[in-house]
Design a protein around this motif. Sequence first.
Motif, mmCIF file in Angstrom:
data_model
loop_
_atom_site.group_PDB
_atom_site.id
_atom_site.type_symbol
_atom_site.label_atom_id
_atom_site.label_comp_id
_atom_site.label_asym_id
_atom_site.label_seq_id
_atom_site.Cartn_x
_atom_site.Cartn_y
_atom_site.Cartn_z
ATOM 1 N N VAL A 63 40.540 36.893 44.762
ATOM 2 C CA VAL A 63 40.022 36.743 43.478
ATOM 3 C C VAL A 63 41.573 36.108 42.752
ATOM 4 O O VAL A 63 42.146 35.798 41.980
ATOM 5 N N PHE A 64 42.368 37.282 43.093
ATOM 6 C CA PHE A 64 44.397 37.159 42.623
ATOM 7 C C PHE A 64 44.829 35.729 43.736
ATOM 8 O O PHE A 64 46.117 35.435 42.614
ATOM 9 N N ASP A 65 44.344 35.924 44.559
ATOM 10 C CA ASP A 65 44.897 34.087 44.694
ATOM 11 C C ASP A 65 44.512 33.124 44.209
ATOM 12 O O ASP A 65 44.946 32.105 44.009
ATOM 13 N N ALA A 66 43.352 33.745 43.998
ATOM 14 C CA ALA A 66 42.896 31.877 42.657
ATOM 15 C C ALA A 66 43.056 32.009 41.532
ATOM 16 O O ALA A 66 43.628 30.885 40.911
ATOM 17 N N LEU A 67 43.552 33.808 40.712
ATOM 18 C CA LEU A 67 44.232 33.345 40.155
ATOM 19 C C LEU A 67 45.218 32.688 39.581
ATOM 20 O O LEU A 67 45.808 32.054 38.695
ATOM 21 N N GLU A 68 46.464 33.231 40.771
ATOM 22 C CA GLU A 68 47.901 32.737 40.411
ATOM 23 C C GLU A 68 48.212 31.172 40.705
ATOM 24 O O GLU A 68 48.345 30.375 40.402
ATOM 25 N N ALA A 69 46.562 30.148 41.671
ATOM 26 C CA ALA A 69 46.558 29.243 41.778
ATOM 27 C C ALA A 69 45.854 28.016 40.153
ATOM 28 O O ALA A 69 46.238 27.095 39.983
ATOM 29 N N ARG A 70 44.996 28.917 39.880
ATOM 30 C CA ARG A 70 44.898 28.638 38.197
ATOM 31 C C ARG A 70 45.631 28.339 37.289
ATOM 32 O O ARG A 70 46.303 27.313 36.870
ATOM 33 N N LEU A 71 46.654 29.443 37.213
ATOM 34 C CA LEU A 71 48.340 30.177 36.433
ATOM 35 C C LEU A 71 48.823 28.657 36.676
ATOM 36 O O LEU A 71 49.731 27.747 35.359
ATOM 37 N N ALA A 72 49.662 28.771 38.034
ATOM 38 C CA ALA A 72 49.917 27.438 38.560
ATOM 39 C C ALA A 72 49.589 26.339 37.950
ATOM 40 O O ALA A 72 50.602 25.183 37.473
ATOM 41 N N ALA A 73 48.002 25.727 38.209
ATOM 42 C CA ALA A 73 47.714 24.560 38.137
ATOM 43 C C ALA A 73 47.811 24.390 36.218
ATOM 44 O O ALA A 73 48.217 22.792 35.788
ATOM 45 N N ALA A 74 48.183 25.332 35.458
ATOM 46 C CA ALA A 74 48.155 25.017 34.014
ATOM 47 C C ALA A 74 49.613 25.599 33.221
ATOM 48 O O ALA A 74 49.695 25.354 31.959
ATOM 49 N N GLY A 75 50.481 25.697 34.366
ATOM 50 C CA GLY A 75 51.677 25.541 34.327
ATOM 51 C C GLY A 75 52.640 26.779 33.602
ATOM 52 O O GLY A 75 53.562 27.530 32.825
ATOM 53 N N GLY A 76 51.816 27.896 34.427
ATOM 54 C CA GLY A 76 52.073 29.465 34.098
ATOM 55 C C GLY A 76 51.703 30.134 35.805
ATOM 56 O O GLY A 76 52.208 29.837 36.365
ATOM 57 N N ALA A 77 52.247 31.168 35.574
ATOM 58 C CA ALA A 77 52.287 32.558 36.182
ATOM 59 C C ALA A 77 52.109 34.028 35.866
ATOM 60 O O ALA A 77 51.512 33.801 35.159
ATOM 61 N N LEU A 78 52.106 34.828 36.958
ATOM 62 C CA LEU A 78 51.112 35.782 37.200
ATOM 63 C C LEU A 78 51.951 36.590 36.165
ATOM 64 O O LEU A 78 50.813 37.669 35.360
ATOM 65 N N HIS A 79 52.917 36.403 35.601
ATOM 66 C CA HIS A 79 53.775 37.301 34.556
ATOM 67 C C HIS A 79 53.499 36.937 33.246
ATOM 68 O O HIS A 79 53.464 37.579 32.103
ATOM 69 N N ASP A 80 52.305 35.679 32.849
ATOM 70 C CA ASP A 80 51.915 35.513 31.704
ATOM 71 C C ASP A 80 51.049 36.224 31.509
ATOM 72 O O ASP A 80 50.408 35.664 30.235
ATOM 73 N N VAL A 81 50.129 36.288 32.271
ATOM 74 C CA VAL A 81 48.806 37.531 32.015
ATOM 75 C C VAL A 81 48.994 38.467 30.783
ATOM 76 O O VAL A 81 50.106 39.190 30.592
ATOM 77 N N CYS A 82 48.549 38.449 30.067
ATOM 78 C CA CYS A 82 48.631 39.096 28.695
ATOM 79 C C CYS A 82 47.191 40.274 29.072
ATOM 80 O O CYS A 82 47.260 41.729 28.165
ATOM 81 N N LYS A 83 46.144 39.668 29.294
ATOM 82 C CA LYS A 83 44.813 40.835 29.091
ATOM 83 C C LYS A 83 43.934 40.180 30.286
ATOM 84 O O LYS A 83 43.925 39.728 30.822
ATOM 85 N N ILE A 84 43.148 41.428 30.952
ATOM 86 C CA ILE A 84 42.731 41.532 32.310
ATOM 87 C C ILE A 84 41.531 42.025 32.757
ATOM 88 O O ILE A 84 40.915 43.621 31.978
ATOM 89 N N THR A 85 39.756 41.195 32.024
ATOM 90 C CA THR A 85 38.730 42.361 32.039
ATOM 91 C C THR A 85 38.098 42.696 33.957
ATOM 92 O O THR A 85 37.796 40.955 34.232
ATOM 93 N N MET A 86 37.936 43.661 34.460
ATOM 94 C CA MET A 86 37.181 43.925 35.911
ATOM 95 C C MET A 86 36.571 43.677 35.814
ATOM 96 O O MET A 86 35.982 45.462 34.404
ATOM 97 N N GLN A 87 35.256 43.702 36.515
ATOM 98 C CA GLN A 87 33.695 43.330 36.756
ATOM 99 C C GLN A 87 33.651 43.745 37.999
ATOM 100 O O GLN A 87 33.680 43.395 38.807
ATOM 101 N N ILE A 88 33.140 45.219 38.185
ATOM 102 C CA ILE A 88 33.250 45.708 39.971
ATOM 103 C C ILE A 88 31.209 46.103 39.704
ATOM 104 O O ILE A 88 30.854 46.866 39.058
ATOM 105 N N THR A 89 30.982 45.922 40.420
ATOM 106 C CA THR A 89 29.875 45.704 41.189
ATOM 107 C C THR A 89 29.136 47.909 41.354
ATOM 108 O O THR A 89 27.978 48.084 41.018
ATOM 109 N N ASP A 90 29.758 48.275 42.060
ATOM 110 C CA ASP A 90 30.039 49.420 42.374
ATOM 111 C C ASP A 90 31.390 50.570 41.737
ATOM 112 O O ASP A 90 31.993 49.825 42.421
ATOM 113 N N ARG A 91 30.887 51.619 40.765
ATOM 114 C CA ARG A 91 32.340 52.147 40.995
ATOM 115 C C ARG A 91 32.765 52.594 42.820
ATOM 116 O O ARG A 91 34.540 53.464 42.315
#
Length: 246
Positions: free
Chosen positions: A36-64
């Motif tokens: 998932v974080f590989d995909a996030l980094e790739a999508r950000l790069a395609a949009a002209g950004g990088a991981l340090h541009d991330v402002c807000k994350i919402t994590m959704q996990i199926t089991d505690r």
Amino acid sequence: MRVVLASGGALLLGGISSAAPGGNTPDAAAGQAEAVFDALEARLAAAGGALHDVCKITMQITDRAFRQAVYAVMGRRLLGVRPVSTGLIVNGLDDPHALFQLDAWAAPGGPHERLRSYRSTSVPYGTTHQPFVAEFCMVVKAGRDVFLRGQTGMSLDGTFTGAGDPGAQARVAMDNVETLLADAGATLADAVHVTVYVTDRAWLSPALRAVVPRFAASPVPLSVLVVKGLAAPEILMEVDVRAQLG
């Protein structure tokens, strides 16, 4: 994968998941989190950004039981970024094989102002401390956009209030919201979207009675979700607020 350009210039990269093989275990969840974080980094790069541009994350996990593994990956991959966050335990995801999904707001190019930074091991979540190591903050101001960490019955001084009482927790959460917006030079009138999460349908009415009247002078779009769990079992509700400065 969905990318939305907000009016203030921030990007919403939503629904990032991976159903990499590995079964239904913490190790499998960690492997999916890496993807998932590989995909996030790739999508950000395609949009002209990088991981340090991330402002807000919402994590959704199926089991505690997967939370520690997933957050350990997140803490390493976003080391030094210090986003605001909301963590949800959910009954399931769109892909039945996915154990973890991420939504992320990013503002490529900034500028980013990250306020009230903290380390996960130094503050309690509910009545306990979390074992994972990650760096967060309470407010990110990125141009006109203001993102808040999801607020609960945990006061800004680290005191948990309202055990068993979703209304009391919501009142503390909204006090926090007002304070954090003020840190960014905003008020409740600048809110553009609010999401209220509760862990039981019975908590909806008391939580909303504490939240909705606070926006009476400036009505705002509101989403309400019933989720399986939040950061700790004793946390019964959480409120997410996003704002834009005029």
